[in-house]
Structures are given as C-alpha cells and as structure tokens.
Write an enzyme that holds these catalytic residues in place. Sequence first.
Site, PDB file in Angstrom:
ATOM      1  N   ARG A  32      -9.334 -13.448  11.026  1.00 47.82           N
ATOM      2  CA  ARG A  32      -9.298 -12.514   9.902  1.00 47.82           C
ATOM      3  C   ARG A  32     -10.593 -11.714   9.883  1.00 47.82           C
ATOM      4  NH1 ARG A  32     -13.680 -13.785   8.379  1.00 47.82           N
ATOM      5  NH2 ARG A  32     -13.361 -12.486   6.562  1.00 47.82           N
ATOM      6  N   GLY A  33     -10.636 -10.733   8.940  1.00 47.62           N
ATOM      7  CA  GLY A  33     -11.760  -9.807   8.922  1.00 47.62           C
ATOM      8  C   GLY A  33     -11.327  -8.535   9.638  1.00 47.62           C
ATOM      9  N   ALA A  34     -11.606  -7.378   9.013  1.00 45.18           N
ATOM     10  CA  ALA A  34     -11.030  -6.115   9.498  1.00 45.18           C
ATOM     11  C   ALA A  34     -11.315  -5.828  10.977  1.00 45.18           C
ATOM     12  CB  ALA A  34     -11.521  -4.973   8.608  1.00 45.18           C
ATOM     13  N   ARG A  75      -0.735  -7.160   8.946  1.00 42.59           N
ATOM     14  CA  ARG A  75      -1.465  -7.091   7.668  1.00 42.59           C
ATOM     15  C   ARG A  75      -1.674  -5.611   7.326  1.00 42.59           C
ATOM     16  NH1 ARG A  75      -6.482 -10.862   6.840  1.00 42.59           N
ATOM     17  NH2 ARG A  75      -5.849 -10.559   4.674  1.00 42.59           N
ATOM     18  N   GLN A 182     -13.476 -17.655   1.862  1.00 43.96           N
ATOM     19  CA  GLN A 182     -14.156 -17.203   3.090  1.00 43.96           C
ATOM     20  C   GLN A 182     -15.676 -17.295   2.934  1.00 43.96           C
ATOM     21  OE1 GLN A 182     -11.634 -15.584   1.602  1.00 43.96           O
ATOM     22  NE2 GLN A 182     -10.370 -14.457   3.056  1.00 43.96           N
ATOM     23  N   ASP A 223     -12.587  -3.117   4.339  1.00 42.55           N
ATOM     24  CA  ASP A 223     -11.330  -3.170   5.096  1.00 42.55           C
ATOM     25  C   ASP A 223     -10.732  -1.779   5.325  1.00 42.55           C
ATOM     26  OD1 ASP A 223     -11.548  -5.962   3.690  1.00 42.55           O
ATOM     27  OD2 ASP A 223     -10.290  -6.163   5.465  1.00 42.55           O
ATOM     28  N   ASN A 233     -12.033  -3.723  -0.180  1.00 38.28           N
ATOM     29  CA  ASN A 233     -12.614  -4.929   0.425  1.00 38.28           C
ATOM     30  C   ASN A 233     -12.049  -6.136  -0.325  1.00 38.28           C
ATOM     31  OD1 ASN A 233     -14.428  -6.209   2.321  1.00 38.28           O
ATOM     32  ND2 ASN A 233     -15.734  -6.704   0.599  1.00 38.28           N
ATOM     33  N   LYS A 234     -12.454  -7.302   0.082  1.00 36.95           N
ATOM     34  CA  LYS A 234     -11.927  -8.557  -0.483  1.00 36.95           C
ATOM     35  C   LYS A 234     -11.906  -8.535  -2.007  1.00 36.95           C
ATOM     36  CE  LYS A 234     -10.481 -11.290   1.239  1.00 36.95           C
ATOM     37  NZ  LYS A 234      -8.995 -11.265   1.380  1.00 36.95           N
TER      38      LYS A 234
END
Length: 331
Positions: A32-34, A75, A182, A223, A233-234
């Site tokens: 995960r993570g852009a 995603r 995370q 993201d 973002n998150k």
Amino acid sequence: MLDQRRLPAEEVYVECERPEQVAEAIRNMTIRGAPAIGVAAAMGIALGAMTVRVKSVAQFQEEFEGICRMMVDTRPTAVNLSWAVRRMKDVMRRHGEQDLDGLRRALRAEAMAIREADIEANRQMGQHGKRYIRNGSAILTHCNAGALATAGYGTALGVIRAAHEEGKELEVYVCETRPQFQGARLTAWELKRDGIPVTLITDSMSGYLMGKGLIHLVIVGADRISANGDVANKIGTYSLAILAKAHGIPFYVAAPLSTFDLSLGTGDEIPIEERDSREVTHPFGREIAPGGVRVWNPAFDVTPHQNITAIITERGVAREPFTKGLRDLFS
Ligand code: MRU
C-alpha cells in the site's frame, strides 16, 4: 513483496507469479501507499507480459489491455496507479512494431525504470524539504509515507530522513492512523529501525499535543493532488491540517509528480475509496462494536489547499497560489 499487513509482528515476503496475484496484493493492502502501488502495478503488468502465453502480437496486446484494466481497478484514489499503467501503455504504443520478445523486454525495462525513478524522486524531495526542518524540531506525521509506501526512502519520511542524515536532532510524533494503523504498525517500525526518535500517539491526541506547543511542523504524503493544490491523503489528514492552521503550525505535503492529477480542477473531483466496515468494527479480527451497527469507512479525505503551507516535489516546492506554482513545476 513484504506483506505490510503482518508488520511489525512478522516480516514475511509474498511472491507473486501472476499479475492477478499482484492485483490482489494491492487490493488487500499487502502492499500500500500511493507510489508503491504504482510501482507494483507496473511490475504486475511486466510480470503479465513475461508470463502470458500467446501466439501473436495482437493476442498479446489484448491480454495486456486486460491486465492494465485489472490493475487500475484495484484501488481508486491514488493516481500513481493509473499514472504507472499509462506509462506502460505508452511503451506498448511506442514499441508497436516489435516482436513479442522485444515488447516483453521493453515493458520489463519500463517497470524497472518507474521503480528507480521513484527512489530518486524521494531523495530529491528529501533535499528540497529538509530545510523546513530545523535542528531540534518536533514533527507530526500521519499514516505511512515512508520506504514501505514507495519504492524506497519515502516521501514525507524521506524529508525527515534527509534532515536526520544531515545530523539534525528531531522527534517524530506519529498518529496511529485508524482504522488500519499504518502509523503505529509501519511508520513507527520504520523510524525505530532508522534510529530516529519516535513517539506514538492515538489520532485524537494531536490537538492537545499541538495546543501544548509540542509540535513545530506537520508533514504528510499524498494520494492525489488536484490542479489547485487540494490534497487527498489518508483519512484524518484534513483534521490535522485544520488543527495545524489553528495553532499557527506549518503543514507540508511531500509528493512526487506522479501523485498530481492536473486533469482535476479541485479536490472535490477526487474519487474517495470506501473500504469494508469490518476494518472499523473488527480491528485485528476482534469485534469492538455492537453487531449490525452502521459504519462509514472512507479511506481518504481531501485537505483544501488553503490549509497547506507548501507542497514539496522532486522538482521543487510549490506554495500559494498553487494553481500557478504547480503549473510552473510541470512546465
Ligand atoms: O490506504 P493506504 O495505506 O494506501 O494510504 C496511504 C496514504 O494515505 C499515504 O499517506 C500516501 O499514499 C502517501 S505515501 C508516500
């Protein structure tokens, strides 16, 4: 790939032999993570190109298109994913005249180049961003924008790492980042391994911490960033930006150019992923809410650009007015 769902308890690697496995690993957040999912998608496409059994270039192209679609559909919010897929498609177009072996080689080389370029971009961001971190700074970060979320080094954590490598003394406060933790599981793990002082807090502690004057700056990843500088973002990032503004604390975003979507005028147009309600009701598999309760679980939020001090990229730093600043960076 390192299975991020099992960190920090276990360091287990997952081997993908087919593109479907890569797509599933992105969907279920093994990775995960852009930027990391962009690189993974490119690698998944290359893997598909190397393993698919076809008799003609036309058949190969058809399979390739299907694999690209499968990657994009994993995603929706991080634009790095479709950006990486577009780069792979461009290679396919540019090498249209080649035979199967040539196409396979070109696609594999492009996936490797995307990976290398991401690490280099992170190092550049570190160089551009480290000046905002003074010796003795206390920094707040959210989610994981580190080596795990990229091909290496990290975006927000890359800036922190660069300041640390320069010998600056720092303290990093990390929000645990519910519902997937995370911050607690990944960012705290990365920082500890690097010997960077880290203090873990729950998400709801950040306002009190800022109010006590214990935070000098906030830095997060992204993201997707629209043309006017709005940042997805998150989930929880927006609250931190508002809190930072209320306390006069600078709020920085570090993101590579692959995270920008200049086709979108504002952040309102960014698709926000909603994930399974069980992430909220069953953290680590244990039920913590009454059965059947209604749940809302958006994985990201959008921080309007007015709350952002500066956006750090590999090409330099943009500030208000972001529309112009970003246009200049891309020109
Ligand atoms: O749902 P995730 O864990 O993929 O979300 C990740 C984030 O929101 C990160 O902050 C963002 O991708 C930047 S990573 C360099």
